[in-house]
Scaffold this active site. Structure first.
Site, PDB file in Angstrom:
ATOM      1  N   ASP A 126      -7.076  -1.152  -4.722  1.00 58.24           N
ATOM      2  CA  ASP A 126      -8.138  -0.773  -3.783  1.00 58.24           C
ATOM      3  C   ASP A 126      -9.059   0.291  -4.386  1.00 58.24           C
ATOM      4  O   ASP A 126     -10.276   0.270  -4.169  1.00 58.24           O
ATOM      5  CB  ASP A 126      -7.543  -0.247  -2.480  1.00 58.24           C
ATOM      6  CG  ASP A 126      -6.713  -1.294  -1.744  1.00 58.24           C
ATOM      7  OD1 ASP A 126      -6.948  -2.500  -1.947  1.00 58.24           O
ATOM      8  OD2 ASP A 126      -5.824  -0.887  -0.975  1.00 58.24           O
ATOM      9  N   ASP A 164       0.861  -1.181   0.000  1.00 53.94           N
ATOM     10  CA  ASP A 164       0.000   0.000   0.000  1.00 53.94           C
ATOM     11  C   ASP A 164       0.895   1.228   0.000  1.00 53.94           C
ATOM     12  O   ASP A 164       1.999   1.200   0.563  1.00 53.94           O
ATOM     13  CB  ASP A 164      -0.894   0.016   1.242  1.00 53.94           C
ATOM     14  CG  ASP A 164      -1.989  -1.044   1.178  1.00 53.94           C
ATOM     15  OD1 ASP A 164      -2.486  -1.322   0.076  1.00 53.94           O
ATOM     16  OD2 ASP A 164      -2.354  -1.576   2.242  1.00 53.94           O
TER      17      ASP A 164
END
Length: 165
Positions: free
Chosen positions: A139, A121
């Site tokens: 995402d 991330d």
């Protein structure tokens, strides 16, 4: 080949490739747990790892099964999306785009889980003392796809809609 497969597949491929390319850049240019302030007190590029799901759910070092669980859940979600695509009408564009976005995001994060055992991330937003959990392009695809899917159900259910019940 059905047109809905071409549209959703193309969109999924773009999301998955963009997701993997950006994650490679982050892994190569920002040290693990490092950050680059882009807009101070609002937006940073970070390099974090997440064994869990959205918002760090089950992101714990003291358990090892979550990687296998999320690989299996993601594989099941991919099968479900492909099944929904097979039943979609070629003109149901919003529904097909939604499934393509979700599929691309699922594949992007699945690649990380299979290769690395965790997801990279790197996008982090904050306002004051509130910091949103870091996320990635996959995402974004899943989130936008989910909203588009909900919207497509709403559009289908409206009276007078050609796709209504």
């Amino acid at each position: 080949m059905k047109p809905q497969y071409v549209l959703a597949g193309s969109l999924a491929a773009v999301i998955a490739v963009l997701d993997q390319a950006t994650k490679i850049l982050i892994r190569e240019h920002i040290p693990l747990w490092g950050q680059v302030k882009v807009i101070p007190d609002f937006f940073n590029l970070v390099h974090t790892l997440n064994k869990g799901a959205a918002f760090g759910f089950l992101n714990r070092a003291d358990i090892a099964w979550q990687t296998y669980f999320f690989i299996a859940t993601t594989a099941l979600a991919i099968v479900l999306v492909v099944n929904l695509l097979s039943k979609s009408a070629p003109g149901d564009t919003l529904f097909i785009v939604a499934l393509g976005l979700i599929l691309g995001g699922a594949v992007g994060n699945l690649i990380d889980r299979v290769r690395l055992g965790e997801v990279t991330d790197f996008l982090e937003f904050s306002i004051g003392s509130f910091s949103w959990p870091a996320f990635n392009v996959a995402d974004i695809g899943i989130t936008l796809g989910s909203f588009a899917l909900i919207l497509s159900f709403y559009v289908r259910s409206k009276p007078g809609s050609r796709k209504g019940r």
